[in-house]
Design an enzyme around this catalytic site. Structure first.
Site, PDB file in Angstrom:
ATOM      1  N   LYS A 132       0.805  -1.234   0.000  1.00 33.64           N
ATOM      2  CA  LYS A 132       0.000   0.000   0.000  1.00 33.64           C
ATOM      3  C   LYS A 132       0.838   1.285   0.000  1.00 33.64           C
ATOM      4  CE  LYS A 132      -3.364  -2.499   2.817  1.00 33.64           C
ATOM      5  NZ  LYS A 132      -4.065  -2.563   4.089  1.00 33.64           N
ATOM      6  N   ASP A 172      -6.658  -6.044  10.061  1.00 37.27           N
ATOM      7  CA  ASP A 172      -7.971  -5.391   9.891  1.00 37.27           C
ATOM      8  C   ASP A 172      -9.066  -6.382   9.495  1.00 37.27           C
ATOM      9  OD1 ASP A 172      -6.843  -5.781   7.391  1.00 37.27           O
ATOM     10  OD2 ASP A 172      -7.321  -3.787   6.625  1.00 37.27           O
TER      11      ASP A 172
END
Length: 516
Positions: free
Chosen positions: A210, A246
């Site tokens: 990311k 997450d």
């Protein structure tokens, strides 16, 4: 007098002849003009049809059949099984299949006060979570933007910045105002990057994704790095008690409401999932095996699928171009076909191809910037077309495609024609549909592996939360691929509530004599 009269008559006859000839000429010219106009229109229509057929040919590799999706499912299932066998074989396998040291979902008896740091993108969130029993959770949070230099700089500076923001959050919300001087906050660290956990409170970063590339972090314990940064800030009384992916937070938040929720999925900047697996199916698990730990949540890290070529049969030249020009070539191959971080770039690359073929936006592709108004920086700038643009254009049902036209104008493509807007909408719809189908195929594998009468899948992330057509296509495809009962539900604040629940469940288990 007679001669004069004859002259007038002759003049009148000549005028009439002239007018008649002029009229005929005008009619002929008009007829010729009309003919040219209609010929031009027919030619243009023929060109549009030809161009659209050419566009169909370009988009055809993105249009996946159910047979291809089932082959993706079979390959993913094989890679998952291989990944569960042994860490020693990880270099040969696409998927890490990390055990998370989470064995139980919430019972409804969890209580307590927790801080949560959620790090997974160019900003992070700090939350204060109060758990007061089943479905009674109070939440307060704040988002902090991470300076770009910290994404690429030294890891210690990133963690120091997080500690500073924690101090600011506690002070701004007066959280320590009525606490004893020796009070320590328990903190759950939601860390959305591939980590090899050796306990609930120990996790070594395998690789950044990311857009992160901080030095001194890969291969090190991120829980320890955060704790050391906290300890460097005198007066900041916090103990990091859990490292949570997450996807796990998403799963836990949903399982507190739906008892049959056994899958957590993130469909946003990245694409990943976790699920409850029987410990007996995890040969590489080196932890305790007893009656209290029959299951364990596995973080699949399935965005890495395709590393060794199992997705080559559906990868396009655009996928390869995107991958080769990325900061992580030959990594996260599956994720690069689906997630919001890459969806807009796939569309942009297709548009550039169509422009270069003179099918779209004629004359707009310039080699170098100029003062001309038709210069479009987005055509040569990677990452300048966003997933939100894809979602909004895909959903444009206006008669004149005014929404699409407005979006294109806003990013510098001035005065797009109706045909330009129409074709770009088709590109967006095709790319988005492929992503939704692939996402559904992966989720179908988990639902089938669980083999339960009904399964609830908790999902969070921008694609599922905000991209309506993507969500509908995902559900429609999943229904074709999965025969058993299932439902997709939005996980509310999974990265905060769910991560706090992980810490609360661990506290409850330790208080009753079980350790992680």
């Amino acid at each position: 007098m007679a001669a004069s009269s004859n002259y007038v008559i002759e003049v009148r006859i000549d005028v009439l002849k002239t007018l008649k000839i002029a009229g005929l000429a005008t009619g002929a010219i008009a007829a010729i003009g009309l003919g040219v106009y209609y010929f031009h229109q027919r030619t243009q229509r023929a060109k549009r049809v030809t161009f659209r057929e050419e566009v169909k040919h370009i988009l055809e590799p993105f249009q996946l059949t159910d047979e291809q999706l089932r082959r993706v499912m079979a390959n993913l299932n094989t890679e998952m099984t291989n990944g569960l066998r042994s860490d020693d074989e990880r270099e040969k396998n696409d998927l890490a299949m990390f055990p998370t040291y989470v064995h139980h979902g919430p019972s409804g008896q969890e209580i307590g006060e927790y801080l949560v740091v959620d790090l997974g993108g160019s900003n992070f969130r700090v939350s204060h979570v109060n758990i007061e029993g089943r479905n009674r959770i109070r939440l307060n949070n704040k988002i902090f933007l991470i300076p770009h230099s910290l994404l690429l700089g030294e890891g210690d500076k990133l963690f120091d910045y997080i500690a500073e923001c924690l101090q600011r959050f506690i002070d701004d919300n007066k959280l320590a105002l009525h606490k004893p001087a020796d009070y320590k906050f328990d903190l759950a660290f939601t860390f959305s990057f591939p980590c090899n956990q050796t306990s609930l409170r120990q996790a070594r970063l395998v690789s950044w994704t990311k857009g992160f590339s901080c030095t001194g972090v890969v291969g090190n314990d991120v829980v320890l790095l955060l704790q050391q940064a906290i300890d460097r800030h005198k007066g900041l009384n916090i103990q990091v008690v859990a490292l949570v992916n997450d996807t796990v937070g998403t799963l836990m938040a949903c399982s507190s409401i739906y008892r049959d929720c056994k899958v957590g999925v993130i469909l946003g900047t990245g694409y990943n999932a976790c699920y409850f697996e029987n410990v007996d199916n995890v040969p590489k698990w080196k932890g305790v095996r007893d009656q209290s730990r029959k299951q364990i949540v596995i973080n699949t890290e399935w965005g890495a699928l395709g590393k060794h070529g199992c997705l080559d049969f559906i990868r396009t030249s655009v996928d390869r171009e995107l991958d080769e020009s990325s900061s992580t070539p030959n990594q996260q191959v599956f994720e690069k076909m689906i997630s919001a971080l890459y969806l807009g770039e796939i569309v942009r690359l297709i548009i550039v191809d169509l422009v270069q073929r003179s099918i779209l936006l004629p004359g707009r592709m310039q080699k170098t910037p100029s003062l001309r108004s038709d210069y479009n920086i987005f055509l040569i700038l990677r990452g300048s077309f966003y997933a939100k643009h894809v979602a909004d254009i895909e959903s444009d049902n206006t008669e004149d495609l005014s929404v699409t036209s407005s979006i294109l104008t806003s990013i510098g493509i001035h005065d797009p024609s109706y045909d330009d807007c129409y074709l770009i909408r088709e590109v967006c719809r095709t790319v988005s549909l492929r992503a939704a189908k692939l996402a559904a195929a992966a989720i179908a594998v988990l639902v089938n592996r669980l083999n339960q009468p009904s399964v609830t899948v908790g999902i969070d992330g921008t694609l599922f939360r905000h991209h309506e057509k993507f969500k509908k296509n995902l559900a429609r495809t999943l229904s074709r691929l999965v025969p058993r009962t299932h439902r997709l539900v939005l996980s509310e604040d999974g990265s905060s509530k769910g991560s706090a629940l992980v810490a609360a469940v661990d506290r409850r288990m330790r208080e009753t004599g079980f350790s992680s």
